[in-house]
Design a protein around this motif. Structure first.
Motif, mmCIF file in Angstrom:
data_model
loop_
_atom_site.group_PDB
_atom_site.id
_atom_site.type_symbol
_atom_site.label_atom_id
_atom_site.label_comp_id
_atom_site.label_asym_id
_atom_site.label_seq_id
_atom_site.Cartn_x
_atom_site.Cartn_y
_atom_site.Cartn_z
ATOM 1 N N GLY A 260 0.989 -1.239 -0.111
ATOM 2 C CA GLY A 260 -0.106 -0.153 -0.103
ATOM 3 C C GLY A 260 0.745 1.542 0.301
ATOM 4 O O GLY A 260 0.036 2.474 0.069
ATOM 5 N N GLN A 261 2.074 1.065 0.131
ATOM 6 C CA GLN A 261 2.999 2.472 -0.155
ATOM 7 C C GLN A 261 3.587 3.795 -1.013
ATOM 8 O O GLN A 261 3.128 2.411 -2.723
ATOM 9 C CB GLN A 261 4.519 1.785 1.144
ATOM 10 C CG GLN A 261 5.399 1.272 0.336
ATOM 11 C CD GLN A 261 5.884 0.658 0.712
ATOM 12 O OE1 GLN A 261 6.353 0.737 1.900
ATOM 13 N NE2 GLN A 261 6.826 -0.252 0.503
ATOM 14 N N GLU A 262 3.060 4.287 -1.787
ATOM 15 C CA GLU A 262 3.661 4.892 -2.714
ATOM 16 C C GLU A 262 5.237 4.962 -3.642
ATOM 17 O O GLU A 262 5.705 4.848 -2.419
ATOM 18 C CB GLU A 262 3.595 5.942 -2.619
ATOM 19 C CG GLU A 262 1.750 6.687 -2.558
ATOM 20 C CD GLU A 262 1.078 6.339 -4.166
ATOM 21 O OE1 GLU A 262 1.442 6.664 -5.064
ATOM 22 O OE2 GLU A 262 -0.422 6.020 -3.709
ATOM 23 N N SER A 263 5.544 4.238 -4.619
ATOM 24 C CA SER A 263 6.672 3.970 -5.258
ATOM 25 C C SER A 263 6.632 5.200 -6.342
ATOM 26 O O SER A 263 5.493 5.287 -6.716
ATOM 27 C CB SER A 263 6.140 2.679 -5.683
ATOM 28 O OG SER A 263 7.963 2.263 -6.607
ATOM 29 N N SER A 264 8.047 5.513 -5.984
ATOM 30 C CA SER A 264 8.435 6.805 -7.135
ATOM 31 C C SER A 264 8.230 6.404 -8.575
ATOM 32 O O SER A 264 7.735 6.734 -9.305
ATOM 33 C CB SER A 264 9.472 7.748 -6.516
ATOM 34 O OG SER A 264 10.295 6.964 -7.001
#
Length: 105
Positions: free
Chosen positions: A32-36
């Motif tokens: 669920g974490q945003e990845s650049s």
């Protein structure tokens, strides 16, 4: 290996490959974490695909015939509608219809 065994083995390999390619994004991005990197890919892929499609379309055009006029009119209709409406399906279908009308008449 006879033909039926070969076909069954090929179907098994295709099934496993499809399952793995469909499952991999869920395993990689399930936290669920945003990845650049993922954000960059998701924003830059559509323009890259459209550029490749335009280049692929223009590679077989005969530039010394009147077909080039039809092609560029259809291309301008597609680009204009996409800029105006921001609807990819509408712009692609409209450009295709315009081109086919020109080619068929």
């Amino acid at each position: 290996m006879n033909e039926i065994n070969y076909l069954l083995a090929a179907m098994l390999v295709m099934t496993v490959a499809t399952y793995i390619t469909r499952l991999t994004p869920f395993l990689l991005f399930s936290k669920g974490q945003e990845s650049s990197l993922f954000n960059y890919i998701s924003k830059s892929t559509p323009p890259m695909v459209m550029t490749i499609l335009v280049i692929y379309m223009l590679k077989d055009v005969e530039y010394l015939t009147f077909e080039i006029v039809y092609t560029f009119i259809a291309l301008l209709v597609t680009a204009g509608l996409h800029i105006y409406k921001r609807n990819a399906l509408l712009s692609i279908v409209s450009g295709t219809i315009i081109y086919m009308i020109f080619v068929q008449t």
